[in-house]
Each structure stands twice: as structure tokens, then as C-alpha cells.
Design an enzyme around this catalytic site. Structure first.
Site, short mmCIF file in Angstrom:
data_model
loop_
_atom_site.label_atom_id
_atom_site.label_comp_id
_atom_site.label_asym_id
_atom_site.label_seq_id
_atom_site.Cartn_x
_atom_site.Cartn_y
_atom_site.Cartn_z
N LYS A 89 0.82 -1.22 0.00
CA LYS A 89 0.00 0.00 0.00
C LYS A 89 0.85 1.26 0.00
O LYS A 89 0.32 2.36 0.00
CB LYS A 89 -0.92 0.02 1.23
CG LYS A 89 -1.96 -1.07 1.25
CD LYS A 89 -2.95 -0.90 2.39
CE LYS A 89 -2.35 -1.20 3.74
NZ LYS A 89 -3.36 -1.14 4.84
N LYS A 91 2.91 2.10 2.51
CA LYS A 91 2.99 2.59 3.88
C LYS A 91 4.13 1.89 4.61
O LYS A 91 4.45 0.75 4.31
CB LYS A 91 1.69 2.29 4.64
CG LYS A 91 0.47 3.00 4.13
CD LYS A 91 -0.78 2.49 4.80
CE LYS A 91 -1.15 3.31 5.99
NZ LYS A 91 -2.42 2.89 6.59
#
Length: 175
Positions: A89, A91
Site C-alpha cells: 500500500k 505505507k
């Protein structure tokens, strides 16, 4: 002094014989998911709630969201994003998955923590854990990944706590 020594010895025996206390708690709570708690006709007597998140730098906004989610039912399951999924993602968590899992397991609102490895696992989780409600923070409202779950369970969006977010905490810490 003597009582404390006995307590510590008992605690060490528990951990040695049964693994960590968090795993004992987890096993006891996951027992609630078994079929012996089902009603006739296969319906489960516990209303099960599922939410997902990274829960990095656990703060009072997270705690309030989990508190609200727990009030929607009898048993709260948290799908915790793994480090690998966060990487997909884009992150990066401050704390690794295992530490974030331990923090969530320590909260009285959370009954079970499961790994979230991909966007596509949600329907499988709903079916495997007999989930009645999926809830997310209001920032996910109208997201197709959650709206697509409506034929299988209720989908509820909870209000975020004003004035707090992990992004904001990280930003303030960087100053």
C-alpha cells in the site's frame, strides 16, 4: 515479598507451559467462535464485528474507534495490516506487525486479532469468522472495497475522532 515471588513463579510457569499470556487470551477468545455457541439452524448467537487497519502509533482516536466498534456487537475482530501488506500500500509502520498486534490484544475492546494480508481477503474473513458487521472509519465511506461487502453483512462507518490521526502524530513528532 514472599507472595510476589510465588506470583512471579506462577507467571513464569504459565508462560513456559502455555506460551505467552497474550496467546492464552487469544486462544480463549477464539474459542468463542466455535460452533458450540451457535443457535439451531446454524445461526451464531454472538454478533460479530470486524474492522481493519494498520493501528500504528496507537492513539486515543484508535481506542475510541475500537470502543465504538465493540459496541456494535458481542465480539470484535481486528484485521491488522501486516508489514508486507502495508508495503504494497506504500505505507511503512513505525512498529512491526507483532508489536502492533500485542498492543491491540491488550485492549479490552478487542477479542481477536487476525492478519490482513491483502485487499481481497475481506469476503473470506466474513465467511470464516461468521461476521455480521464490518465497520470502518468514516474516511472509508463509499469505498467500493467495503460497499461490495453489503450482500454478506452490514457495513457501518464510524466517526473519526477530531484532532487526531497517525499522520498528524508522525508529523508533529518529526518537528
Amino acid at each position: 515479598m514472599y507472595i510476589r515471588a510465588i506470583f512471579m513463579m506462577a507467571l513464569n510457569l504459565l508462560e513456559y507451559g502455555m506460551g505467552s499470556l497474550s496467546s492464552v487470551r487469544l486462544e480463549a477468545n477464539s474459542e468463542l467462535l466455535s460452533s458450540k455457541y451457535s443457535e439451531p439452524g446454524g445461526r451464531h448467537s454472538l454478533k460479530r464485528v470486524l474492522t481493519y487497519g494498520t493501528f500504528d502509533l496507537l492513539h486515543y482516536g484508535h481506542v475510541r474507534l475500537l470502543q465504538q466498534a465493540s459496541k456494535l456487537g458481542d465480539y470484535l475482530i481486528v484485521g491488522l495490516s501486516t508489514d508486507e501488506f502495508n508495503s504494497l500500500k506504500g505505507k511503512k509502520s513505525f512498529y512491526p506487525y507483532e508489536v502492533r498486534r500485542e498492543m491491540l490484544e491488550a485492549l479490552r475492546y478487542v477479542d481477536l486479532v487476525i492478519p490482513e494480508d491483502s485487499w481481497n481477503q475481506k469476503l473470506g474473513d466474513i465467511q470464516a469468522y461468521h461476521v455480521d458487521i464490518v465497520c470502518m472509519g468514516g474516511d472509508w465511506k463509499d469505498d467500493e472495497r467495503f460497499e461490495a461487502l453489503r450482500p454478506y453483512c452490514d457495513v457501518v462507518y464510524l466517526h473519526r475522532t477530531a484532532g487526531i490521526s497517525t499522520t498528524e502524530v508522525k508529523s508533529r513528532l518529526a518537528q
